[in-house]
Design an enzyme around this catalytic site. Structure first.
Site, PDB file in Angstrom:
ATOM      1  N   GLY A  71      51.029  20.495   2.824  1.00 19.23           N
ATOM      2  CA  GLY A  71      51.121  20.038   1.443  1.00 19.23           C
ATOM      3  C   GLY A  71      52.218  20.787   0.712  1.00 19.23           C
ATOM      4  O   GLY A  71      52.583  21.910   1.092  1.00 19.23           O
ATOM      5  N   GLY A 120      48.389  20.615   5.586  1.00 20.17           N
ATOM      6  CA  GLY A 120      48.100  19.264   5.146  1.00 20.17           C
ATOM      7  C   GLY A 120      48.518  18.205   6.150  1.00 20.17           C
ATOM      8  O   GLY A 120      47.948  17.108   6.175  1.00 20.17           O
ATOM      9  N   GLU A 143      47.291  29.258   6.558  1.00 18.30           N
ATOM     10  CA  GLU A 143      46.923  29.495   5.157  1.00 18.30           C
ATOM     11  C   GLU A 143      46.562  30.935   4.827  1.00 18.30           C
ATOM     12  O   GLU A 143      46.795  31.393   3.695  1.00 18.30           O
ATOM     13  CB  GLU A 143      45.761  28.569   4.770  1.00 18.30           C
ATOM     14  CG  GLU A 143      46.151  27.110   4.598  1.00 18.30           C
ATOM     15  CD  GLU A 143      46.208  26.332   5.898  1.00 18.30           C
ATOM     16  OE1 GLU A 143      46.548  25.146   5.867  1.00 18.30           O
ATOM     17  OE2 GLU A 143      45.920  26.936   6.965  1.00 18.30           O
ATOM     18  N   ASP A 151      42.158  24.364   4.785  1.00 21.95           N
ATOM     19  CA  ASP A 151      41.450  23.352   4.001  1.00 21.95           C
ATOM     20  C   ASP A 151      41.649  21.982   4.645  1.00 21.95           C
ATOM     21  O   ASP A 151      41.630  21.878   5.857  1.00 21.95           O
ATOM     22  CB  ASP A 151      41.920  23.402   2.539  1.00 21.95           C
ATOM     23  CG  ASP A 151      43.420  23.172   2.389  1.00 21.95           C
ATOM     24  OD1 ASP A 151      44.150  23.288   3.391  1.00 21.95           O
ATOM     25  OD2 ASP A 151      43.879  22.882   1.268  1.00 21.95           O
TER      26      ASP A 151
END
Length: 383
Positions: A71, A120, A143, A151
């Site tokens: 992302g 992402g 991350e 996530d």
């Protein structure tokens, strides 16, 4: 006959033919990092195709040397720094909704992972039915080095890898190649990149959404890659012994005991990687993956949304902003984590990330209702 419904400026290129829709992530200079615009467009397209009886399958790929590097968190950080953490919340809400739709999709999604697949990008592919790795694939969930946590539903798919490999991948951000992705189950197939054009051509013309038929078509182009001698997957017995420990501190202690008994640079490097990561991120990531093992994909995404909202608000820890500064913005690669040590983080602090956000206007992630009557057994099993 294929028809193009895209312009050169589009961040997602759309190609349609009789039976298939081919979506190409089109930000090659940014390694196809997912912008809010891209996520919104993908969500809109996937919702439309879900209802369209003329669409049998969706092919998702990336332009250039990446499928998708994650992302666009730098843009999220800019929004939050301008005082708008809710814009960040909206980004993740839409992204997690897309992840859930992909995980419970009524039609086969074939993701061509011919390059970088991180963060992402993993969320936009690994929840789908078919994930095709190549010799160019590079997977990671990096991350914890950013002060975030794995996530996009990673607590669901990492927790279902063999043994405690998911804890290892999620905490260390270790990079896996295509052969390792196939071996651990992140990929369903391995196809040499030279065969991808032929595979795509065949898939475009298949008049079926039967996953057995789709899988048999991909099988025609598959090869069985060999793991490299130094592959981390060949160390699964050590990983299981260490990463099965109850806490991050105990994982580190187990690794340090291994160093005493065997001269292996990989173990020392793993220890150093963990010590460089955000201590807060490590603790919440481990708990998240452990909870994910017992939850459906929707429950995982709702919980991860709570967690990411706490991260963006920065009331418990500001490690995410510091990690983005050090890794993405200033690029000095020297983040100053606070707290700086694992032992300084109380269980009650970790628990805060898993509780509801104390804000009158905030609410839990509301995922779309999925009717079991329209879903395959593969999708139903994830609910």
């Amino acid at each position: 006959m294929a028809s193009s419904v895209s312009s050169q400026q589009d961040q997602v290129l759309v190609e349609a033919n009789s039976f298939a829709r081919i979506l190409t992530l089109n930000r090659p200079k940014q390694l196809n990092a997912l912008s809010f615009q891209m996520i919104s467009q993908l969500l809109e397209l996937f919702l439309a195709y879900d209802e369209d009886p003329n669409v049998n399958l969706v092919i998702l790929k990336g332009k250039g040397r990446a499928f998708c590097a994650g992302g666009d968190v730098a843009a999220v950080v800019r929004d939050i720094r301008s005082g708008d953490w809710r814009a960040g919340a909206n980004f993740f809400s839409k992204e997690f909704t897309l992840n859930y739709l992909m995980a419970t999709y009524s039609k086969p999604q074939v993701s061509i992972l011919n390059g970088i697949v991180m963060g992402g990008g993993a969320g936009a592919s690994l929840h789908g039915r078919f994930r095709v790795a190549t010799e160019n694939s590079v997977f990671a969930m990096p991350e914890t080095a950013l002060g975030l946590f794995p996530d996009v539903g990673a607590s669901y798919f990492l927790s279902r890898l063999p043994g405690f490999f998911g804890e290892y991948v999620g905490l260390t951000g270790s990079r896996l190649d295509g052969a390792e992705m196939l071996a651990c189950g992140l990929a369903t197939h391995f196809v040499p990149s030279t065969k991808l054009p032929m595979l795509e051509t065949t898939l475009r013309n298949v008049d079926s959404s039967d996953p057995v038929i789709i899988s048999s078509i991909i099988d025609q182009y598959c090869e069985q890659p060999s793991l490299k001698e130094q592959s981390v997957y060949n160390r699964l017995y050590v990983i299981d012994r260490c990463f099965s420990q109850k806490t991050v501190e105990e994982i580190l202690s187990a690794l340090e005991r291994e160093v005493v008994h065997r001269m292996d640079g990989w173990i020392s490097a793993t220890i150093q990687t963990l010590k460089k990561a955000s201590p807060t991120s490590l603790k919440i990531s481990l708990r998240s993956i452990r909870e994910g093992r017992l939850q459906g994909v929707g429950q995982c995404l709702v919980r991860e949304y709570r967690m990411v909202c706490h991260v963006m608000r920065g009331e418990v820890s500001k490690d995410f902003f510091e990690g983005c500064r050090a890794i993405l913005l200033d690029k000095d690669k020297n983040p100053k984590w606070e707290p700086s040590k694992l032992e300084l983080i109380a269980d009650s602090t970790v628990h805060c990330y898993f509780s509801k956000v104390n804000d009158e206007e905030w609410e839990d992630l509301k995922l779309p209702t999925r009717s079991k009557f329209n879903l395959s057994p593969y999708a139903i099993a994830k609910l």
